[in-house]
Design a protein around this motif. Structure first.
Motif, PDB file in Angstrom:
ATOM      1  N   GLY A 105      16.510 -28.757   5.314  1.00  0.00           N
ATOM      2  CA  GLY A 105      16.789 -28.936   4.050  1.00  0.00           C
ATOM      3  C   GLY A 105      17.427 -29.981   3.642  1.00  0.00           C
ATOM      4  O   GLY A 105      17.293 -30.840   2.537  1.00  0.00           O
ATOM      5  N   GLU A 106      18.778 -29.906   4.289  1.00  0.00           N
ATOM      6  CA  GLU A 106      19.824 -31.168   4.191  1.00  0.00           C
ATOM      7  C   GLU A 106      19.050 -32.453   4.324  1.00  0.00           C
ATOM      8  O   GLU A 106      19.171 -33.385   3.760  1.00  0.00           O
ATOM      9  CB  GLU A 106      20.821 -30.883   4.907  1.00  0.00           C
ATOM     10  CG  GLU A 106      21.806 -29.651   4.493  1.00  0.00           C
ATOM     11  CD  GLU A 106      22.593 -29.788   3.081  1.00  0.00           C
ATOM     12  OE1 GLU A 106      22.916 -30.930   2.818  1.00  0.00           O
ATOM     13  OE2 GLU A 106      22.534 -28.826   2.344  1.00  0.00           O
ATOM     14  N   LEU A 107      18.538 -32.548   5.533  1.00  0.00           N
ATOM     15  CA  LEU A 107      17.794 -33.807   6.034  1.00  0.00           C
ATOM     16  C   LEU A 107      16.417 -34.412   5.021  1.00  0.00           C
ATOM     17  O   LEU A 107      16.444 -35.481   4.630  1.00  0.00           O
ATOM     18  CB  LEU A 107      17.263 -33.480   7.258  1.00  0.00           C
ATOM     19  CG  LEU A 107      18.323 -33.430   8.503  1.00  0.00           C
ATOM     20  CD1 LEU A 107      17.552 -32.941   9.699  1.00  0.00           C
ATOM     21  CD2 LEU A 107      18.701 -34.678   8.651  1.00  0.00           C
ATOM     22  N   GLY A 108      15.738 -33.324   4.445  1.00  0.00           N
ATOM     23  CA  GLY A 108      14.878 -33.383   3.377  1.00  0.00           C
ATOM     24  C   GLY A 108      15.518 -34.118   2.262  1.00  0.00           C
ATOM     25  O   GLY A 108      14.751 -34.906   1.652  1.00  0.00           O
ATOM     26  N   GLU A 134      10.099 -24.564  -0.766  1.00  0.00           N
ATOM     27  CA  GLU A 134      11.099 -25.361  -0.976  1.00  0.00           C
ATOM     28  C   GLU A 134      11.428 -26.653  -0.103  1.00  0.00           C
ATOM     29  O   GLU A 134      11.732 -27.849  -0.446  1.00  0.00           O
ATOM     30  CB  GLU A 134      12.495 -24.705  -0.977  1.00  0.00           C
ATOM     31  CG  GLU A 134      12.716 -23.579  -1.942  1.00  0.00           C
ATOM     32  CD  GLU A 134      12.788 -24.045  -3.723  1.00  0.00           C
ATOM     33  OE1 GLU A 134      13.022 -25.409  -3.589  1.00  0.00           O
ATOM     34  OE2 GLU A 134      12.673 -23.650  -4.580  1.00  0.00           O
ATOM     35  N   LEU A 135      11.172 -26.178   1.367  1.00  0.00           N
ATOM     36  CA  LEU A 135      11.209 -27.331   2.238  1.00  0.00           C
ATOM     37  C   LEU A 135       9.834 -28.341   1.922  1.00  0.00           C
ATOM     38  O   LEU A 135      10.402 -29.465   1.804  1.00  0.00           O
ATOM     39  CB  LEU A 135      10.950 -26.787   3.575  1.00  0.00           C
ATOM     40  CG  LEU A 135      12.455 -25.952   4.049  1.00  0.00           C
ATOM     41  CD1 LEU A 135      11.789 -25.429   5.620  1.00  0.00           C
ATOM     42  CD2 LEU A 135      13.465 -27.044   4.309  1.00  0.00           C
ATOM     43  N   ALA A 170      20.904 -21.990   1.652  1.00  0.00           N
ATOM     44  CA  ALA A 170      20.792 -23.577   0.759  1.00  0.00           C
ATOM     45  C   ALA A 170      19.281 -24.067   1.522  1.00  0.00           C
ATOM     46  O   ALA A 170      19.155 -24.315   2.574  1.00  0.00           O
ATOM     47  CB  ALA A 170      22.058 -23.942   0.898  1.00  0.00           C
ATOM     48  N   VAL A 171      18.592 -24.832   0.669  1.00  0.00           N
ATOM     49  CA  VAL A 171      17.565 -25.697   0.929  1.00  0.00           C
ATOM     50  C   VAL A 171      17.975 -27.011   0.526  1.00  0.00           C
ATOM     51  O   VAL A 171      17.504 -27.283  -0.914  1.00  0.00           O
ATOM     52  CB  VAL A 171      16.406 -25.080   0.684  1.00  0.00           C
ATOM     53  CG1 VAL A 171      15.030 -25.907   1.061  1.00  0.00           C
ATOM     54  CG2 VAL A 171      16.151 -23.530   1.094  1.00  0.00           C
TER      55      VAL A 171
END
Length: 385
Positions: free
Chosen positions: A166-169, A205-206, A338-339
């Motif tokens: 999610g952070e990378l996305g 979400e991802l 968290a996403v």
């Protein structure tokens, strides 16, 4: 003469328990607490999926000096020892500690609390990697590699894998700067104990963040290339194999328990320490085991916190020699994930949590806002003692 309480490990179980014993029991029961840790810094690994993203969280937001947090306690009540437990002699109520310079010390105790936790495989910084210096070096390397990369593969669909993807996305995939892929063995991300709707929500979400998800697939082999990057062998659920290339591989599965110092007779086959209903060793009433090292519950943060709360209260009975109440494991599934920096998913019992609630509680800061108070023993993740 004062009695000695040794606490092995200064992570998310050992650190708050040390504070609680010093603040509530040490003077009343004439105790000296010796905290033994391989590190003189505390690592807030909850924020690690964001800490590896370049220019997001500085090291001083996730690494905190341990001695500074105990400076208010007198030397007759508290001692901090930086070293690694090498051999434990429960029959003699002692533990041998090895220092970085090769020196050794045998520490005697009246009570010991084992909270040595676990490490991630492949030296990934989802937990402390050896010393603080080594952890900082790994964080720096991952950030540098990530900055240069065009493609990134996250392996593992658990909470860490989902949060990292999610952070990378959020940072890269949504803008097309880098290709981000999540490889996971199940059809949907997260724990199978969660409701299907929660797991599906995490996937959606991802996907909103343009993360490429390869499900029902295992990373069966990986090899570093001479010119950089990795060649991956993926095995799909139907047995078909696929070769994939990526600039960075970030595995998020697999841990090893830090219990090698313990006598084999106290260990379960999975290398966790055997405990009874009171969080004590079945063989020794003066031995408590909590956190990842204990063969009880999962190793989620919420479970560690429940054990900390229970033991902090149970010691009220233990120190004066009264019967210790049994620990009752929480059977309600609770998780917040968290996403990215704007959203998240979660579940409390049989209820899904609103995305904005998860973002407010965790996603906007990865709980780094409470760390200064946490390391001083003034709060836990879910509120004050």
């Amino acid at each position: 003469m004062s009695k000695t309480v040794v606490i092995l490990g200064a992570g998310m179980t050992g650190l708050p328990l040390t504070h609680y014993i010093l603040d509530h029991y040490a003077s009343r029961h004439d105790l000296k607490v010796i905290l033994i840790s391989r590190s003189d810094e505390f690592y807030w690994n909850i924020a690690s999926p964001r800490a590896v993203i370049p220019n997001q969280l500085d090291d001083d937001k996730v690494l905190y000096s341990i001695p500074e947090t105990f400076s208010r306690h007198p030397v007759e009540r508290f001692e901090f020892v930086v070293g690694v437990a090498e051999t434990w002699y429960p029959d003699r109520s002692s533990v041998a500690v090895v220092f970085e310079n090769g020196g050794k010390r045998v520490v005697q105790y009246d009570t010991i609390i084992v909270a040595t936790g676990s490490d991630c495989n492949d030296n990934m910084p989802w937990k402390m990697v050896g010393s603080p210096k080594e952890t900082r070096a790994v964080l720096s390397k991952v950030r540098t590699d990530m900055f240069k990369a065009h493609s990134i593969v996250v392996a593992g669909g658990g909470p860490t894998g989902v949060e990292l993807a999610g952070e990378l996305g959020y940072e890269y995939a949504t803008t097309g700067k880098k290709k981000v892929t999540l490889v996971m063995a199940d059809a949907q991300p997260l724990d199978t104990r969660l409701m299907p709707s929660t797991r599906l929500a995490a996937r959606k979400e991802l996907e909103k963040l343009n993360v490429n998800i390869i499900s029902d697939t295992k990373l069966s082999r990986s090899a570093a290339n001479e010119k950089g990057g990795y060649t991956l062998e993926l095995t799909h659920h139907n047995g078909v194999k696929e070769t994939m290339h990526t600039d960075i591989l970030l595995p998020t599965w697999g841990i090893r328990y830090n219990t090698s110092f313990a006598p084999p007779s106290l260990l379960e086959p999975n290398s966790r320490l055997r405990v009874n209903g009171t969080l004590r060793s079945p063989n020794y009433d003066n031995v408590f085991v909590v956190g990842d090292a204990a063969n009880l519950d999962s190793y989620a943060a919420r479970v560690r916190e429940a054990q900390v709360r229970h033991l902090a209260s149970a010691l009220e009975k233990y120190f004066p020699g009264e019967d210790v109440p049994e620990y009752v494991a929480e059977d309600k599934v609770t998780m917040t994930v968290a996403v990215g920096r704007g959203r998240g998913v979660g579940q409390l019992g049989n209820f899904g949590l609103w995305t904005l609630l998860v973002w407010w509680f965790k996603g906007r800061h990865m709980c780094t806002n409470i760390v200064p108070e946490y390391v001083r023993g003034k709060t836990l993740i879910l509120g004050a003692f």
